[in-house]
Design a protein around this motif. Sequence first.
Motif, PDB file in Angstrom:
ATOM      1  N   THR A  27      19.106   1.672   5.828  1.00 11.26           N
ATOM      2  CA  THR A  27      18.837   0.706   6.866  1.00 11.26           C
ATOM      3  C   THR A  27      18.233   1.069   8.017  1.00 11.26           C
ATOM      4  N   VAL A  28      17.083   0.869   8.396  1.00 10.47           N
ATOM      5  CA  VAL A  28      16.366   1.518   9.413  1.00 10.47           C
ATOM      6  C   VAL A  28      16.769   0.900  10.901  1.00 10.47           C
ATOM      7  N   LEU A  29      16.893  -0.650  10.802  1.00 11.74           N
ATOM      8  CA  LEU A  29      17.217  -1.265  11.956  1.00 11.74           C
ATOM      9  C   LEU A  29      18.567  -1.790  11.632  1.00 11.74           C
ATOM     10  N   SER A  84      -1.958   3.113  18.926  1.00 18.50           N
ATOM     11  CA  SER A  84      -0.750   3.893  18.194  1.00 18.50           C
ATOM     12  C   SER A  84      -1.177   5.289  18.439  1.00 18.50           C
ATOM     13  N   GLN A  85      -0.202   6.161  18.184  1.00 18.32           N
ATOM     14  CA  GLN A  85      -0.322   7.488  18.299  1.00 18.32           C
ATOM     15  C   GLN A  85      -1.493   8.352  17.754  1.00 18.32           C
ATOM     16  N   ASP A  86      -1.754   7.919  16.394  1.00 21.24           N
ATOM     17  CA  ASP A  86      -2.914   8.316  15.548  1.00 21.24           C
ATOM     18  C   ASP A  86      -3.797   7.512  15.501  1.00 21.24           C
ATOM     19  N   PHE A 146       0.810  -1.261   0.103  1.00 18.30           N
ATOM     20  CA  PHE A 146       0.095  -0.059   0.012  1.00 18.30           C
ATOM     21  C   PHE A 146       1.021   1.338   0.128  1.00 18.30           C
ATOM     22  N   GLU A 147       2.216   1.158   0.671  1.00 15.91           N
ATOM     23  CA  GLU A 147       3.037   2.275   0.490  1.00 15.91           C
ATOM     24  C   GLU A 147       3.464   2.498  -0.939  1.00 15.91           C
ATOM     25  N   LYS A 148       3.654   1.247  -1.546  1.00 15.71           N
ATOM     26  CA  LYS A 148       4.063   1.457  -3.176  1.00 15.71           C
ATOM     27  C   LYS A 148       3.229   1.893  -3.983  1.00 15.71           C
ATOM     28  N   PHE A 191       3.663  -6.137  10.062  1.00 16.99           N
ATOM     29  CA  PHE A 191       3.600  -5.502   8.821  1.00 16.99           C
ATOM     30  C   PHE A 191       4.449  -5.363   7.783  1.00 16.99           C
ATOM     31  N   TYR A 192       5.734  -5.914   8.180  1.00 22.37           N
ATOM     32  CA  TYR A 192       6.864  -6.197   7.377  1.00 22.37           C
ATOM     33  C   TYR A 192       7.474  -7.048   7.970  1.00 22.37           C
ATOM     34  N   GLU A 193       8.320  -7.798   7.117  1.00 27.30           N
ATOM     35  CA  GLU A 193       9.329  -8.745   7.277  1.00 27.30           C
ATOM     36  C   GLU A 193      10.692  -8.256   7.317  1.00 27.30           C
ATOM     37  N   GLY A 224      14.185   7.322  22.598  1.00 31.12           N
ATOM     38  CA  GLY A 224      15.447   7.683  22.016  1.00 31.12           C
ATOM     39  C   GLY A 224      14.814   8.967  20.807  1.00 31.12           C
ATOM     40  N   PRO A 225      15.730   9.632  20.170  1.00 27.76           N
ATOM     41  CA  PRO A 225      15.588  10.768  19.473  1.00 27.76           C
ATOM     42  C   PRO A 225      14.642  10.200  18.269  1.00 27.76           C
ATOM     43  N   SER A 226      13.951  11.483  17.625  1.00 28.74           N
ATOM     44  CA  SER A 226      12.867  10.975  16.616  1.00 28.74           C
ATOM     45  C   SER A 226      13.633  10.440  15.372  1.00 28.74           C
ATOM     46  N   GLU A 258      14.618   7.311  14.763  1.00 29.83           N
ATOM     47  CA  GLU A 258      15.686   6.262  15.042  1.00 29.83           C
ATOM     48  C   GLU A 258      15.222   4.997  14.814  1.00 29.83           C
ATOM     49  N   GLY A 259      13.779   4.574  14.795  1.00 25.99           N
ATOM     50  CA  GLY A 259      13.526   3.188  14.447  1.00 25.99           C
ATOM     51  C   GLY A 259      12.530   2.832  15.365  1.00 25.99           C
ATOM     52  N   LYS A 260      11.981   3.630  16.630  1.00 27.43           N
ATOM     53  CA  LYS A 260      11.438   2.849  17.673  1.00 27.43           C
ATOM     54  C   LYS A 260       9.900   2.290  17.116  1.00 27.43           C
ATOM     55  N   SER A 261       9.237   3.039  16.285  1.00 28.66           N
ATOM     56  CA  SER A 261       7.954   2.705  15.835  1.00 28.66           C
ATOM     57  C   SER A 261       8.182   1.461  14.766  1.00 28.66           C
ATOM     58  N   THR A 262       9.324   1.307  13.943  1.00 26.69           N
ATOM     59  CA  THR A 262       9.565   0.538  13.130  1.00 26.69           C
ATOM     60  C   THR A 262       9.833  -1.001  13.800  1.00 26.69           C
ATOM     61  N   CYS A 263      10.016  -0.895  15.092  1.00 22.38           N
ATOM     62  CA  CYS A 263      10.083  -2.177  15.833  1.00 22.38           C
ATOM     63  C   CYS A 263       8.849  -2.665  16.103  1.00 22.38           C
ATOM     64  N   THR A 267      15.071  -2.641   6.345  1.00 27.62           N
ATOM     65  CA  THR A 267      14.826  -1.532   5.515  1.00 27.62           C
ATOM     66  C   THR A 267      13.417  -1.553   4.881  1.00 27.62           C
ATOM     67  N   TYR A 268      12.986  -0.529   4.666  1.00 26.98           N
ATOM     68  CA  TYR A 268      11.364  -0.401   4.282  1.00 26.98           C
ATOM     69  C   TYR A 268      11.432  -0.551   2.717  1.00 26.98           C
ATOM     70  N   PRO A 269      10.322  -1.224   2.352  1.00 30.63           N
ATOM     71  CA  PRO A 269      10.569  -1.673   0.914  1.00 30.63           C
ATOM     72  C   PRO A 269      10.319  -0.181  -0.122  1.00 30.63           C
ATOM     73  N   THR A 270      10.066   0.769   0.480  1.00 34.47           N
ATOM     74  CA  THR A 270       9.952   1.929  -0.504  1.00 34.47           C
ATOM     75  C   THR A 270      11.033   2.686  -0.527  1.00 34.47           C
ATOM     76  N   ASP A 271      12.231   2.463   0.431  1.00 34.34           N
ATOM     77  CA  ASP A 271      13.341   3.204   0.561  1.00 34.34           C
ATOM     78  C   ASP A 271      14.396   2.133   1.032  1.00 34.34           C
ATOM     79  N   GLN A 272      14.885   1.284   0.023  1.00 31.65           N
ATOM     80  CA  GLN A 272      15.716   0.072   0.174  1.00 31.65           C
ATOM     81  C   GLN A 272      17.317   0.680   0.379  1.00 31.65           C
TER      82      GLN A 272
HETATM   83  N1  LIG Z   1       6.717   3.319   5.749  1.00 35.56           N
HETATM   84  C1  LIG Z   1       7.983   3.943   5.745  1.00 35.56           C
HETATM   85  N2  LIG Z   1       8.811   4.168   4.596  1.00 35.56           N
HETATM   86  C2  LIG Z   1      10.225   4.404   4.362  1.00 35.56           C
HETATM   87  N3  LIG Z   1      10.669   4.930   5.531  1.00 35.56           N
HETATM   88  C3  LIG Z   1       9.952   4.779   6.604  1.00 35.56           C
HETATM   89  C4  LIG Z   1       8.638   4.614   6.954  1.00 35.56           C
HETATM   90  N4  LIG Z   1       8.382   4.706   7.896  1.00 35.56           N
HETATM   91  C5  LIG Z   1       9.416   5.269   8.894  1.00 35.56           C
HETATM   92  N5  LIG Z   1      10.405   5.421   7.973  1.00 35.56           N
HETATM   93  C6  LIG Z   1      11.852   5.916   8.234  1.00 35.56           C
HETATM   94  O1  LIG Z   1      12.158   4.921   8.950  1.00 35.56           O
HETATM   95  C7  LIG Z   1      13.043   5.721  10.157  1.00 35.56           C
HETATM   96  C8  LIG Z   1      12.625   5.252  11.616  1.00 35.56           C
HETATM   97  O2  LIG Z   1      11.181   5.725  11.511  1.00 35.56           O
HETATM   98  P1  LIG Z   1      10.440   5.307  12.932  1.00 35.56           P
HETATM   99  O3  LIG Z   1       8.960   5.852  12.764  1.00 35.56           O
HETATM  100  O4  LIG Z   1      10.649   3.980  13.219  1.00 35.56           O
HETATM  101  O5  LIG Z   1      11.296   6.396  13.901  1.00 35.56           O
HETATM  102  P2  LIG Z   1      10.680   6.634  15.630  1.00 35.56           P
HETATM  103  O6  LIG Z   1      12.064   6.408  16.182  1.00 35.56           O
HETATM  104  O7  LIG Z   1       9.449   5.864  16.008  1.00 35.56           O
HETATM  105  O8  LIG Z   1      10.472   8.170  15.471  1.00 35.56           O
HETATM  106  P3  LIG Z   1       9.282   8.863  16.205  1.00 35.56           P
HETATM  107  O9  LIG Z   1       9.873   8.952  17.439  1.00 35.56           O
HETATM  108  O10 LIG Z   1       9.414  10.350  15.636  1.00 35.56           O
HETATM  109  O11 LIG Z   1       8.010   8.407  15.889  1.00 35.56           O
HETATM  110  C9  LIG Z   1      12.811   7.016   9.980  1.00 35.56           C
HETATM  111  O12 LIG Z   1      14.156   7.674   9.309  1.00 35.56           O
HETATM  112  C10 LIG Z   1      11.836   7.415   8.920  1.00 35.56           C
HETATM  113  O13 LIG Z   1      11.914   8.290   7.982  1.00 35.56           O
END
Ligand SMILES: Nc1ncnc2c1ncn2[C@@H]1O[C@H](COP(=O)(O)OP(=O)(O)OP(=O)(O)O)[C@@H](O)[C@H]1O
Length: 689
Positions: free
Chosen positions: A462-464, A528-530, A248-250, A497-499, A481-483, A485-490, A454-459
């Motif tokens: 490397t996010v984690l 989630s926050q929203d 859905f992102e792509k 949602f991803y593998e 951690g700072p914004s 940096e990958g918390k929500s990705t975990c 890595t997210y499929p839309t931005d290979q």
């Molecule tokens: N769907 C996505 N597609 C591509 N890149 C993404 C996607 N979601 C997040 N990212 C990127 O992945 C990185 C980590 O994002 P993430 O949302 O995990 O950070 P976070 O630490 O939870 O930030 P915040 O505290 O602001 O919520 C960011 O650089 C972000 O731009």
Amino acid sequence: MAGNTETIIHKVVALILAVSIDLSLFYASDFVVIRGVLGHFTRLWVSAALRFLALTAVTLLILGDFKPILIRFITVYSLLPAVFETGTKLFYHEDTQCGQLADLRCWLMSVGAMVGAALFWEITFPDTNESAAGKESKQKSRALLIRVLRLSKPDYPLMLGALVFLSLAVIFEMFIPFYTGRVIDILGGQYQQSEFLYALLFMGLYSVGSSVSAGCRGGLFMCGISSLTCRIKVNLFEAFTKQEIGFFEKTKTGEITSRLSRDTTLMGRTVCLNVNVLLRTFIKTVGMISLMMSLSSKLTFLVLMETPITGLIQNTYDTHYQRLSLAVQDSLASANTAVNEVVSGIRVIRSFKTEKLEFNRYDDRLMDIRALKMHRDMIRYVYLLARRVRIHQLCFVMTIFQTLTYIFGAMLNSVGAAGKVFEYQDRKPEVSTDGKLKPDQLKGHVNFHGVNFTYPTDQNKTVLQNLSLELKPGQMTALVGPSGEGKSTCVSLLERFYEPQDGEILLDNEPLKSYDHRYLHKKVAVVSQDPVLFSGSIRDNITYGLPECSLKEIQEAARKANAHDFIMQLHKGYDAEVGEGGGQLSKSEKQRIAIARALVRQPQVLILDEITSSLDVESENKVQQALANCPNQTLLVIAHKLKTIEKADQIVVISGGRVEERGTHEELMDKKGSYYKLRENLFTDNGGD
Ligand SMILES: Nc1ncnc2c1ncn2[C@@H]1O[C@H](COP(=O)(O)OP(=O)(O)OP(=O)(O)O)[C@@H](O)[C@H]1O
């Protein structure tokens, strides 16, 4: 370049040699003295076999390889005169001039006939092994058409009924001119009232019969179409809902809605309508050809000789028209995307005053569509003109015959939409949902082992990176951690949602993917926050996906989420409508309903992603107290307000997609590392809240 020239020289030499040998054999056959019919046929077939062998040998010797298309060319070429001669003798008891004499005109005629027949065959029914893109797409279209027809299987009874009425309508229609002729004859000759009335009566009966049958045929076809379209839409929608989040992102929203609304309708409608016209024309053609054959078979064959030319023109037209139709569909999808983006982001557009920019963007896309349509229509115009010129030259039956080939082409064109629909329908989600594990007891022990993602839309990003993390049952873990940096990705990975590309995530020592999809999402719940609410009642939103929930369970979850009191103050209580996207509720109320929705599932792992940002202090305290009453639950909290997570059993600082620090609040404060600095920064930025 040199290789190419060499190949061309080889081909030219092979052609010259083949023509010379063939002509020699052709003239040599004239010197063989023949007696009787048997001798004549023996000479004919032996000569055909010799020509076949000689041409095969030349091709093999000079070109080296032997493509299937060449075998077909040589076979048709060598055998065509013998087959024609034998057929004429068997069916008409006549000899052709060419069978008797070795005349250059006969040789040229057979070469022309062979080239025409072979070309027609190759273009209309291309070989699967040959790689030409046009041929491949033709074959694909045919396969698609067959698939659409198979999909219509449940509607076959309707189609059959329609076919019966169709046949009746055509038969009645064919009789009307006969009786019209009788009426004219009677009026023009000797008037006999009884015969006149008789002819008039039948003319009227056949007209009524034809109209009624045509109406029934149309009605049944329409029922078939709507049932087929409905089925296609449901199948496609189901396929969409199974896709992974990355899809859905792509894929743009406009593309998805366009496939669902436009292409499915086009696919259901055009194919069925064309089948209708195709069948009608086919029945007419069979009737007409039988009639013509009964009058003169030779004349019929003469008329049908034009079919290969019709086929060739149709083929060329189909290829171009189909390509342009697909391009038009893609452009329409892209224009839809532009509209969707504007509607959903109208506030942003207004605040940035970018209406003109968006208008231009939409206008550009419409221009693209217009250009493509003009190109397509121009081709269609030229084609129709060519058809019309030839129609004027030829007789009525050819019109019908051309309609047949035309409709077949149109059907192939319409399956372009089907192609897109099936493409999505057949797409296998990249994140599979076919796990089977559903243990009765789940502890909720989560382990991230060396996860890279890595997210499929931005290979490229490397996010984690090699992230390892343990969430223990009954404990609260806070990710800070700072914004970015990958918390929500975990969290997204824990929700599947991803593998991850490397490493694995285990739940109770079993890979996440081995769990049953529904089970996993009941046991691992996220707020989630929203939060997204759906239009419907509060009760519907809390029990979303769990229709079996009792009111007691709903109320209990709402109490824990500190939502019960405000819900009871609403006019209809739990049955109050939340509006589209929960628009009739405040942000904090939406958040609390989302928390209740998660809690009603009694999850073993509860994830709270920045929920405190929209809760007031009082609500926040109440929710935290309620959560503290679930001692066996694994709790993962993502927070920017560091004060809210001081009591966590483990605080993990994530930076650059890695675990930078972990420990309790006291341990990390003593360490004076990143957590300490983060707190310091927050205190200086916003007074420590
Ligand atoms: N769907 C996505 N597609 C591509 N890149 C993404 C996607 N979601 C997040 N990212 C990127 O992945 C990185 C980590 O994002 P993430 O949302 O995990 O950070 P976070 O630490 O939870 O930030 P915040 O505290 O602001 O919520 C960011 O650089 C972000 O731009």
